[in-house]
Design a protein around this motif. Sequence first.
Motif, mmCIF file in Angstrom:
data_model
loop_
_atom_site.group_PDB
_atom_site.id
_atom_site.type_symbol
_atom_site.label_atom_id
_atom_site.label_comp_id
_atom_site.label_asym_id
_atom_site.label_seq_id
_atom_site.Cartn_x
_atom_site.Cartn_y
_atom_site.Cartn_z
ATOM 1 N N GLN A 295 54.571 63.438 34.672
ATOM 2 C CA GLN A 295 53.569 64.383 34.165
ATOM 3 C C GLN A 295 52.467 64.630 35.185
ATOM 4 O OE1 GLN A 295 51.155 62.773 30.976
ATOM 5 N NE2 GLN A 295 51.671 60.675 31.552
ATOM 6 N N TRP A 296 52.410 63.796 36.239
ATOM 7 C CA TRP A 296 51.337 63.920 37.226
ATOM 8 C C TRP A 296 51.818 64.698 38.436
ATOM 9 C CZ3 TRP A 296 47.388 62.668 34.528
ATOM 10 C CH2 TRP A 296 47.445 61.602 33.629
ATOM 11 N N VAL A 297 51.031 65.665 38.838
ATOM 12 C CA VAL A 297 51.350 66.470 40.004
ATOM 13 C C VAL A 297 51.304 65.591 41.250
ATOM 14 C CG1 VAL A 297 50.648 68.427 41.433
ATOM 15 C CG2 VAL A 297 50.462 68.560 38.935
ATOM 16 N N GLY A 298 52.308 65.710 42.092
ATOM 17 C CA GLY A 298 52.359 64.954 43.337
ATOM 18 C C GLY A 298 53.109 63.645 43.250
ATOM 19 N N ASN A 299 53.471 63.201 42.049
ATOM 20 C CA ASN A 299 54.183 61.928 41.910
ATOM 21 C C ASN A 299 55.619 62.001 42.414
ATOM 22 O OD1 ASN A 299 51.914 60.821 40.755
ATOM 23 N ND2 ASN A 299 53.043 59.816 39.107
ATOM 24 N N MET A 300 56.316 63.080 42.050
ATOM 25 C CA MET A 300 57.747 63.138 42.331
ATOM 26 C C MET A 300 58.067 63.080 43.821
ATOM 27 S SD MET A 300 59.689 65.508 39.531
ATOM 28 C CE MET A 300 61.212 65.224 40.412
ATOM 29 N N PRO A 301 57.352 63.794 44.696
ATOM 30 C CA PRO A 301 57.667 63.658 46.125
ATOM 31 C C PRO A 301 57.537 62.224 46.623
ATOM 32 C CG PRO A 301 56.322 65.603 45.747
ATOM 33 C CD PRO A 301 56.353 64.854 44.460
ATOM 34 N N ARG A 302 56.525 61.476 46.141
ATOM 35 C CA ARG A 302 56.339 60.079 46.557
ATOM 36 C C ARG A 302 57.488 59.209 46.043
ATOM 37 N NH1 ARG A 302 50.955 58.526 47.614
ATOM 38 N NH2 ARG A 302 51.821 56.419 47.849
ATOM 39 N N VAL A 303 57.838 59.402 44.778
ATOM 40 C CA VAL A 303 58.932 58.612 44.204
ATOM 41 C C VAL A 303 60.246 58.933 44.911
ATOM 42 C CG1 VAL A 303 60.264 58.149 42.111
ATOM 43 C CG2 VAL A 303 57.789 58.440 41.969
ATOM 44 N N LEU A 304 60.455 60.198 45.251
ATOM 45 C CA LEU A 304 61.672 60.601 45.949
ATOM 46 C C LEU A 304 61.762 59.921 47.311
ATOM 47 C CD1 LEU A 304 64.162 62.418 45.819
ATOM 48 C CD2 LEU A 304 62.795 64.261 46.801
ATOM 49 N N ALA A 305 60.646 59.885 48.041
ATOM 50 C CA ALA A 305 60.636 59.205 49.343
ATOM 51 C C ALA A 305 60.901 57.714 49.178
ATOM 52 C CB ALA A 305 59.294 59.440 50.033
ATOM 53 N N ASN A 306 60.329 57.097 48.146
ATOM 54 C CA ASN A 306 60.559 55.673 47.890
ATOM 55 C C ASN A 306 62.019 55.397 47.542
ATOM 56 O OD1 ASN A 306 57.873 55.200 48.349
ATOM 57 N ND2 ASN A 306 57.306 55.127 46.184
ATOM 58 N N THR A 307 62.650 56.353 46.857
ATOM 59 C CA THR A 307 64.055 56.178 46.485
ATOM 60 C C THR A 307 64.933 56.135 47.723
ATOM 61 O OG1 THR A 307 63.688 57.321 44.370
ATOM 62 C CG2 THR A 307 65.951 57.161 45.158
ATOM 63 N N PHE A 308 64.668 57.012 48.674
ATOM 64 C CA PHE A 308 65.441 56.979 49.916
ATOM 65 C C PHE A 308 65.191 55.677 50.683
ATOM 66 C CE2 PHE A 308 66.337 61.313 49.029
ATOM 67 C CZ PHE A 308 67.421 61.677 49.824
ATOM 68 N N ALA A 309 63.936 55.210 50.682
ATOM 69 C CA ALA A 309 63.639 53.934 51.334
ATOM 70 C C ALA A 309 64.371 52.793 50.643
ATOM 71 C CB ALA A 309 62.128 53.693 51.317
ATOM 72 N N TYR A 310 64.443 52.834 49.328
ATOM 73 C CA TYR A 310 65.161 51.821 48.553
ATOM 74 C C TYR A 310 66.648 51.830 48.903
ATOM 75 C CZ TYR A 310 67.099 49.525 44.394
ATOM 76 O OH TYR A 310 67.790 48.696 43.538
ATOM 77 N N ALA A 311 67.211 53.029 49.099
ATOM 78 C CA ALA A 311 68.625 53.131 49.465
ATOM 79 C C ALA A 311 68.876 52.521 50.837
ATOM 80 C CB ALA A 311 69.055 54.594 49.437
ATOM 81 N N LYS A 312 67.962 52.744 51.780
ATOM 82 C CA LYS A 312 68.127 52.177 53.121
ATOM 83 C C LYS A 312 68.109 50.651 53.067
ATOM 84 C CE LYS A 312 65.818 56.165 55.230
ATOM 85 N NZ LYS A 312 64.586 56.644 55.910
ATOM 86 N N ARG A 313 67.252 50.073 52.202
ATOM 87 C CA ARG A 313 67.185 48.615 52.103
ATOM 88 C C ARG A 313 68.430 48.021 51.458
ATOM 89 N NH1 ARG A 313 62.152 50.038 50.195
ATOM 90 N NH2 ARG A 313 62.670 49.410 48.068
ATOM 91 N N ASN A 314 69.136 48.844 50.669
ATOM 92 C CA ASN A 314 70.339 48.361 49.988
ATOM 93 C C ASN A 314 71.618 48.767 50.713
ATOM 94 O OD1 ASN A 314 69.801 47.098 47.077
ATOM 95 N ND2 ASN A 314 68.234 48.637 47.473
ATOM 96 N N ALA A 315 71.485 49.312 51.918
ATOM 97 C CA ALA A 315 72.667 49.707 52.676
ATOM 98 C C ALA A 315 73.529 48.483 52.993
ATOM 99 C CB ALA A 315 72.239 50.416 53.955
ATOM 100 N N PRO A 316 74.864 48.638 53.015
ATOM 101 C CA PRO A 316 75.596 49.882 52.767
ATOM 102 C C PRO A 316 75.675 50.200 51.270
ATOM 103 C CG PRO A 316 77.131 48.102 53.184
ATOM 104 C CD PRO A 316 75.762 47.530 53.388
#
Length: 731
Positions: A295-316
Amino acid sequence: MRYSQKERLALRQGMTGEDVNRALWFRLGGGSSPLLNWFGAALQFPLLVVDTLWWALYIAMYFLAPLDTWTLVTGTHGGGFAASASQYFVIFVHSVFAIGFAGYAVEVFIHVPWGRKLPLVVAPYVYPIRWTGLHFIALGGIAVLKALPGNLQAYTIIAEGVCLLYFYMIQPAFGFIKWTDADEKKFNNSNMSTSVATNKANSVEKGDETYAVPFVAQKSGTTFASIFGMRAVKDKLIGPAKLILAPRAVDSEAPRNGILMSGEPGNGKTVFARALAGELGVPIIEVTYGEMSSQWVGNMPRVLANTFAYAKRNAPCVLFLDEIDSFIKSRDSAGGSSEDLKITNTLLTEIVNLRGHKVILMAATNYLANLDAAAIREGRFDYKVEITPPDEDARIGIITSSIRKYAAGLDVVEVDALSVAKRWNGFSVARLVTVTKALPDLANKTGDSHIGLAQWMTALREVQGRQGKLPGDTKSLSELILDSETRTTIDLVASRLKDISRVESMGGTLPTGVLFHGPSGTGKTAAARAMAKEAGWAFLSVAGPDLLADRTKLDKLFAEAKDIRPTIVFIDEADDILRNRQYSNSPDMVNKLLTVMDGADDKVKDVVWIAATNHPDQIDPALLRSGRFTEKVMFGTPPRDQIPRHISNWLKKRGVGLDTELDVFDIAECLAGQTIADVEGVLQYSLNSAITHTATGSKPSIQRSDLAQALRVVLNTNIESENSHVRSTAQ
């Protein structure tokens, strides 16, 4: 995550049929059976005996102890009656444990769905295990106290009791329930908050969970072996994925990445993503727009970036973006908000930065045309894979497994099941499964468990929920006024449409196209509608000029015909559409119709094209060859001997009388040689004229003057000239 026994039971009762069907019994091809459920419950009966007669067992153990290990092993006894009773009692106790354990295993095999990271719950019929375990420990304790320090049999009974308690209290039935999105989010937030406090590698600021990743990497229980057929799609997915995960030198160029799956809904794009992860043995992170939205403006881009960072930490691993069109709306379209623009830009940046990491990026969309052009270019999504409707092997596998799962108690004809699997090309996985699920309801309605081709078609029609646009006043074939040759040809086509199974079993085929030709008003449209009504097929109608006005309408018409098949598609006034391309102003329409009828990839069955034309000599020869408009039906004026009967039925249906000076044969004589449309046009005008001189509440009666006026207005002739024409024709 730990649950109390009460919570486990509540979770167990809330399980869906889909969860239950993940049990080993169903995965190995078994079906639901009351007898099997009864067998599992029956094996628990000895445990119920122990629970009920525990006091008697305690007394027996007190008097029969100490237990003689030697006599049990050798089958001899040295203490008379007491030793023999001790032997039988010990055998009984061990048998209770063995049968109870077998019943427990059956319950797990039948009722327990298997998965990963799911909380444990109790199976339906294992409650007696708890008290039986306690009673076994007590019985063994009595035996030890009677003969300190005890012997092997006493300690074995105690061990069996501990084993039963372990199954009940520590690993209750090894059962699993569905792990919900809320559970995943709570679990992930808990892990994230702990990690934030101790590790700055997280992209979430310390003490701030606002931008926590709402997804969790988890192992997939699905592999390519779980998907029937579709070998070409599997090969397109597994090759690039292996290259991404393959070892490479530090200074080597990063492999291509980004697999964009597109296709119609219901064909299993998400299942393919999970299966690829399972095939490679790596976890999958499933990202959905709804879980990430805020519901907060600007949250989704930050969460999206964190999701990609989370994927890198869980590689492969596999990072799967479901319905990616929600994330990367086209920036060329008007109406997009600044938040949507930020999300799109963030995603494009993160996709590029993901290269070099062993993270397989996958995405799915139903609307490829709506995606931002920059998002799907090479360098972001290097691989585009269309998830097509299931191929023939997949359809056979899906329908066969669905029958075992949802229609096991029905008498399904195997040949007809294979027939529908082969002919239903283009249908989605969801459509095939849903039709099979509809069979038991159909059998209950009809009271017949026999499932042949007709029942499959009925179930399909119920799932589709529509039959095209067949008018309510459509006549039956028997009501049409046709000459004998035309009727024979029409009846032959209709009979094949009605009994597909018998026709094909004897080597017959259905037509792809039928050409109706003849003068206007001879009943071509009525015949096409009557055939659809007689065969029970859906009916779609379009005029040739409408197809020329909107060049996309043919594709839309064919898509609708495929969706609601079996279907008759009727093109009225098709002269301009079918015209020879050497003389046509729209040769592209002929080319498109040829492509549609032949099938670009796989010819669609159960769609019959009927075209009506007044000029068969002007049709493009390619359309008339075998396999397209193979069968031609000529329509002419109705036979004279049938006109009186048709006039009589027409008048009777409308409750119209005739003047004493006029009968149906007089009218038929005046209308001889006219088309059926003109015959009915004259009758209708005569009735309209008669109504003007009929008193309210009276029955209208057509007079000779009404008929004469109708002939002048509709046919531009009169009774005398018509009679003379008939006489000259007869001579």
